[in-house]
Design a protein around this motif. Structure first.
Motif, PDB file in Angstrom:
ATOM      1  N   ASP A   1      66.869  24.031  39.340  1.00 58.25           N
ATOM      2  CA  ASP A   1      66.654  24.677  41.402  1.00 58.25           C
ATOM      3  C   ASP A   1      65.626  23.949  42.139  1.00 58.25           C
ATOM      4  N   HIS A   2      64.668  24.818  41.289  1.00 61.48           N
ATOM      5  CA  HIS A   2      63.446  25.636  42.345  1.00 61.48           C
ATOM      6  C   HIS A   2      62.116  25.055  41.223  1.00 61.48           C
ATOM      7  N   ALA A   3      60.713  25.575  42.252  1.00 61.78           N
ATOM      8  CA  ALA A   3      59.639  24.665  41.193  1.00 61.78           C
ATOM      9  C   ALA A   3      58.848  25.889  41.856  1.00 61.78           C
ATOM     10  N   GLN A   4      57.455  26.123  41.200  1.00 62.15           N
ATOM     11  CA  GLN A   4      56.326  26.221  42.016  1.00 62.15           C
ATOM     12  C   GLN A   4      55.245  25.869  41.285  1.00 62.15           C
ATOM     13  N   MET A   5      54.108  25.943  41.647  1.00 63.95           N
ATOM     14  CA  MET A   5      52.792  25.364  41.418  1.00 63.95           C
ATOM     15  C   MET A   5      52.225  25.196  41.726  1.00 63.95           C
ATOM     16  N   MET A   6      50.422  25.328  41.424  1.00 61.57           N
ATOM     17  CA  MET A   6      49.571  25.831  41.698  1.00 61.57           C
ATOM     18  C   MET A   6      49.030  24.988  41.300  1.00 61.57           C
ATOM     19  N   CYS A   7      47.736  24.731  42.213  1.00 65.13           N
ATOM     20  CA  CYS A   7      46.761  23.178  41.894  1.00 65.13           C
ATOM     21  C   CYS A   7      45.459  23.469  42.329  1.00 65.13           C
ATOM     22  N   ARG A   8      44.553  22.481  41.301  1.00 62.53           N
ATOM     23  CA  ARG A   8      43.097  22.487  42.300  1.00 62.53           C
ATOM     24  C   ARG A   8      43.077  20.670  42.156  1.00 62.53           C
ATOM     25  N   PHE A   9      42.497  20.373  43.535  1.00 65.65           N
ATOM     26  CA  PHE A   9      42.390  19.339  44.145  1.00 65.65           C
ATOM     27  C   PHE A   9      41.007  18.704  43.353  1.00 65.65           C
ATOM     28  N   THR A  10      40.445  17.550  43.779  1.00 64.41           N
ATOM     29  CA  THR A  10      39.852  16.520  43.000  1.00 64.41           C
ATOM     30  C   THR A  10      38.649  17.096  43.655  1.00 64.41           C
TER      31      THR A  10
ATOM     32  N   VAL B   1      51.628  13.829  38.711  1.00 63.23           N
ATOM     33  CA  VAL B   1      51.891  14.686  39.088  1.00 63.23           C
ATOM     34  C   VAL B   1      53.017  16.037  38.788  1.00 63.23           C
ATOM     35  N   ILE B   2      54.217  15.004  38.724  1.00 65.11           N
ATOM     36  CA  ILE B   2      55.123  16.068  38.634  1.00 65.11           C
ATOM     37  C   ILE B   2      55.230  15.765  36.664  1.00 65.11           C
ATOM     38  N   ALA B   3      54.715  15.102  36.244  1.00 62.52           N
ATOM     39  CA  ALA B   3      54.510  14.872  34.811  1.00 62.52           C
ATOM     40  C   ALA B   3      53.843  15.990  33.884  1.00 62.52           C
ATOM     41  N   ALA B   4      52.940  15.903  35.078  1.00 64.19           N
ATOM     42  CA  ALA B   4      52.062  16.957  34.657  1.00 64.19           C
ATOM     43  C   ALA B   4      52.728  18.543  34.712  1.00 64.19           C
ATOM     44  N   ALA B   5      52.669  18.560  35.590  1.00 70.42           N
ATOM     45  CA  ALA B   5      53.426  19.840  36.300  1.00 70.42           C
ATOM     46  C   ALA B   5      55.066  20.308  35.371  1.00 70.42           C
ATOM     47  N   MET B   6      55.465  19.126  34.503  1.00 72.07           N
ATOM     48  CA  MET B   6      56.544  19.990  34.425  1.00 72.07           C
ATOM     49  C   MET B   6      56.203  19.653  32.398  1.00 72.07           C
ATOM     50  N   GLU B   7      55.152  19.676  32.031  1.00 76.00           N
ATOM     51  CA  GLU B   7      54.611  19.924  30.609  1.00 76.00           C
ATOM     52  C   GLU B   7      53.941  21.082  30.892  1.00 76.00           C
ATOM     53  N   ALA B   8      53.736  21.651  32.387  1.00 80.08           N
ATOM     54  CA  ALA B   8      52.225  22.964  32.706  1.00 80.08           C
ATOM     55  C   ALA B   8      53.644  23.835  32.397  1.00 80.08           C
ATOM     56  N   SER B   9      55.136  23.788  32.939  1.00 79.21           N
ATOM     57  CA  SER B   9      55.694  24.647  32.529  1.00 79.21           C
ATOM     58  C   SER B   9      56.912  24.987  31.148  1.00 79.21           C
ATOM     59  N   ARG B  10      56.790  23.870  30.459  1.00 83.48           N
ATOM     60  CA  ARG B  10      56.988  23.779  29.505  1.00 83.48           C
ATOM     61  C   ARG B  10      56.512  24.265  28.264  1.00 83.48           C
ATOM     62  N   THR B  11      55.008  24.241  28.861  1.00 82.83           N
ATOM     63  CA  THR B  11      54.020  24.743  27.829  1.00 82.83           C
ATOM     64  C   THR B  11      53.033  26.583  28.618  1.00 82.83           C
ATOM     65  N   LYS B  12      53.481  26.179  29.408  1.00 79.67           N
ATOM     66  CA  LYS B  12      52.584  27.788  29.903  1.00 79.67           C
ATOM     67  C   LYS B  12      51.448  27.489  30.173  1.00 79.67           C
TER      68      LYS B  12
ATOM     69  N   SER C   1      43.542  17.012  40.605  1.00 81.10           N
ATOM     70  CA  SER C   1      42.788  17.328  39.713  1.00 81.10           C
ATOM     71  C   SER C   1      43.852  17.731  38.122  1.00 81.10           C
ATOM     72  N   SER C   2      44.046  18.794  38.605  1.00 80.21           N
ATOM     73  CA  SER C   2      44.583  20.035  37.491  1.00 80.21           C
ATOM     74  C   SER C   2      46.209  20.618  37.740  1.00 80.21           C
ATOM     75  N   LEU C   3      46.605  21.228  37.523  1.00 82.62           N
ATOM     76  CA  LEU C   3      47.890  22.115  37.717  1.00 82.62           C
ATOM     77  C   LEU C   3      48.334  23.020  36.288  1.00 82.62           C
ATOM     78  N   ILE C   4      48.601  24.384  37.718  1.00 82.22           N
ATOM     79  CA  ILE C   4      49.764  25.227  35.979  1.00 82.22           C
ATOM     80  C   ILE C   4      50.882  25.154  36.903  1.00 82.22           C
ATOM     81  N   ALA C   5      52.281  24.908  36.446  1.00 78.66           N
ATOM     82  CA  ALA C   5      53.376  25.867  37.501  1.00 78.66           C
ATOM     83  C   ALA C   5      54.449  26.090  36.455  1.00 78.66           C
ATOM     84  N   GLU C   6      55.815  26.317  37.047  1.00 79.09           N
ATOM     85  CA  GLU C   6      57.000  27.127  36.906  1.00 79.09           C
ATOM     86  C   GLU C   6      57.830  26.215  37.550  1.00 79.09           C
TER      87      GLU C   6
END
Length: 368
Positions: free
Chosen positions: A226-235, A349-360, A204-209
C-alpha cells in the motif's frame, strides 16, 4: 514534407485511449515530419477491440497481439497493457525491427526489464518508456534550472507520489491488489524515482520500508504493498527521501518534489502542474522567498499547445509530448530519453528498495 506511419496500440483502456488521442493530435500540435495513422488496436476480446477501433478511429482491430505486431502496415508499436505482457510483445516487435514505446514499468520483473533492454539494443530499434509526468513544462524547466546551476550544488531531494484510490479500507479487492507489479512500488513509485533520476542523476545506495496496511479487503486478500518510504544517497552526494502511497487520504495526484541547492531551491506539485516555485538566495532580503512561476510560452513544450501564459497544459498534453519524442526517435534514429535502458535504471532502484525492506539494511543499487 510529411510522411505517414502506421501505429499499432495494445490496450484501449486508460493509457490505450491516451496514446490513441495523442497519436491523432501530435502532428497538428508539433507539426511532426511523421504523421501517425491509427492502423490497429488490440484488446483482450474481439468485442472490446472493435469498440476501441470505432471509438478512437483505428482502421482495424484484433484480440491477438501477435497479429498486430506482425502486420506489415503496423510500423511502430505502443504497449499499454499489463506488465506481464510487455516482454513477449517487445521481443517480438524488436525481432521484426519495429520501434516500441512501452508504458512503465517495463515488464513484470527485473528479469523481464533486462531482457527487453537486450532485445531493444540488439535490434537497434527506437525504444522509449512512458514516464509522462516529468514532461510537464514546469518539470522540464526545473531540470533546466538544476542543470544550469541556477540553484547551485544540490544537497537534498524530497519526492512523493501519493494518491488515495485505496485509502478506504472497505474498497473492494481488484486486480490492483494482487502481484508486486500492481502494488504501489510497481505502479506509483516508478514515476517519482524516474523524476529523481532525471533531476539529480543516479542513486547509489538506499534503505526502504515497504508495507501493506490493509491486508484484507471485501472480496479477497491483498498481497502487494500500500505504501513505502525510502531514504537514499545520490551519486552526486545529495541526500534524498521519497514516499509512495495509494492510501494517502486526500491526495489525488501527489507527484511532488522539493530540491534544495546551495544557491536556491525548487518546489513542484502535480496537482498544480502549471506552476513551479523557485527560491533564490541572491534576491534582496526584503523580498526573498519562494516565487510562483506560472508556465507559459517561454517554458519547454508549452507554446505548441497555447500562446497564452498561465492558461496551462494538462495530462493529455504530456502524452502528446511523449508521442512527439517517440516519432522523433523513429524519424532520426537518435535515442530519446527515457529509453528502455533508462527504464531499467528505475527498475533497479525498485529492486534495491524491495531488498532493503526485506533485509532491513542499506543496499547498493549498482549490485542489482
Amino acid at each position: 514534407m510529411t510522411k505517414p506511419i502506421g501505429i499499432g496500440i495494445l490496450g484501449g483502456g486508460y493509457m490505450g485511449k491516451a496514446h490513441a488521442v495523442a497519436m491523432s493530435a501530435v502532428g497538428a500540435v508539433f507539426n511532426t515530419a511523421l504523421r501517425p495513422r491509427l492502423e490497429m488496436v488490440c484488446a483482450s476480446t474481439v468485442a472490446s477491440a472493435e469498440h476501441y477501433r470505432s471509438a478512437f478511429g483505428f482502421a482495424r482491430a484484433t484480440d491477438d497481439w501477435q497479429v498486430l505486431v506482425s502486420d506489415p502496415k503496423v510500423e511502430a508499436i505502443v504497449i499499454a497493457t499489463p506488465q506481464d505482457t510487455h516482454r513477449a510483445v517487445a521481443e517480438a516487435a524488436f525481432a521484426l525491427g519495429k520501434p516500441v514505446f512501452c508504458e512503465k514499468p517495463m515488464g513484470a520483473s527485473l528479469e523481464d526489464a533486462r531482457a527487453m533492454v537486450s532485445a531493444a539494443e540488439a535490434a537497434g530499434a527506437p525504444n522509449m518508456v512512458g514516464f509522462n509526468y516529468i514532461r510537464t513544462p514546469a518539470s522540464q524547466f526545473a531540470r533546466q534550472l538544476i542543470a544550469s546551476g541556477e540553484i547551485g550544488d544540490i544537497t537534498w531531494f524530497r519526492g512523493e507520489h501519493t494518491e488515495d484510490f485505496f485509502a478506504d479500507p472497505n474498497a473492494p479487492a481488484t486486480w490492483r491488489t494482487s502481484g508486486d507489479a500492481n502494488g504501489t512500488m510497481g505502479d506509483l513509485a516508478p514515476h517519482m524515482i524516474n523524476a529523481a533520476l532525471a533531476l539529480l542523476g543516479p542513486i547509489s545506495s538506499l534503505i526502504a520500508e515497504v508495507e501493506t496496511v490493509h491486508t484484507d479487503r471485501p472480496g479477497g486478500k491483498v498481497d502487494n504493498d500500500d505504501h513505502a518510504q525510502m531514504m537514499c544517497r545520490f551519486t552526486n552526494g545529495a541526500m534524498g527521501q521519497m514516499y509512495f502511497s495509494r492510501i494517502a487520504t486526500g491526495r489525488k495526484m501527489g507527484y511532488a518534489y522539493e530540491v534544495t541547492g546551495t544557491k536556491g531551491a525548487i518546489r513542484f506539485d502535480q496537482e498544480d502542474q502549471n506552476a513551479l516555485w523557485l527560491y533564490r538566495m541572491d534576491d534582496p532580503e526584503a523580498t526573498r522567498g519562494f516565487r510562483k512561476i506560472l508556465t507559459g510560452p517561454a517554458h519547454p513544450d508549452y507554446l505548441p499547445f497555447c500562446q497564452g501564459p498561465g492558461h496551462g497544459t494538462g495530462y493529455q498534453d504530456q502524452i502528446i509530448i511523449e508521442a512527439r519524442d517517440f516519432l522523433y526517435a523513429i524519424e532520426t534514429g537518435k535515442a530519446v530519453w527515457p529509453t528502455f535502458r533508462d527504464g531499467l535504471d528505475v527498475n533497479l532502484v525498485i529492486a534495491a528498495a524491495m531488498e532493503a525492506s526485506r533485509t532491513k539494511s542499506w543496499q547498493n543499487v549498482e549490485t542489482f
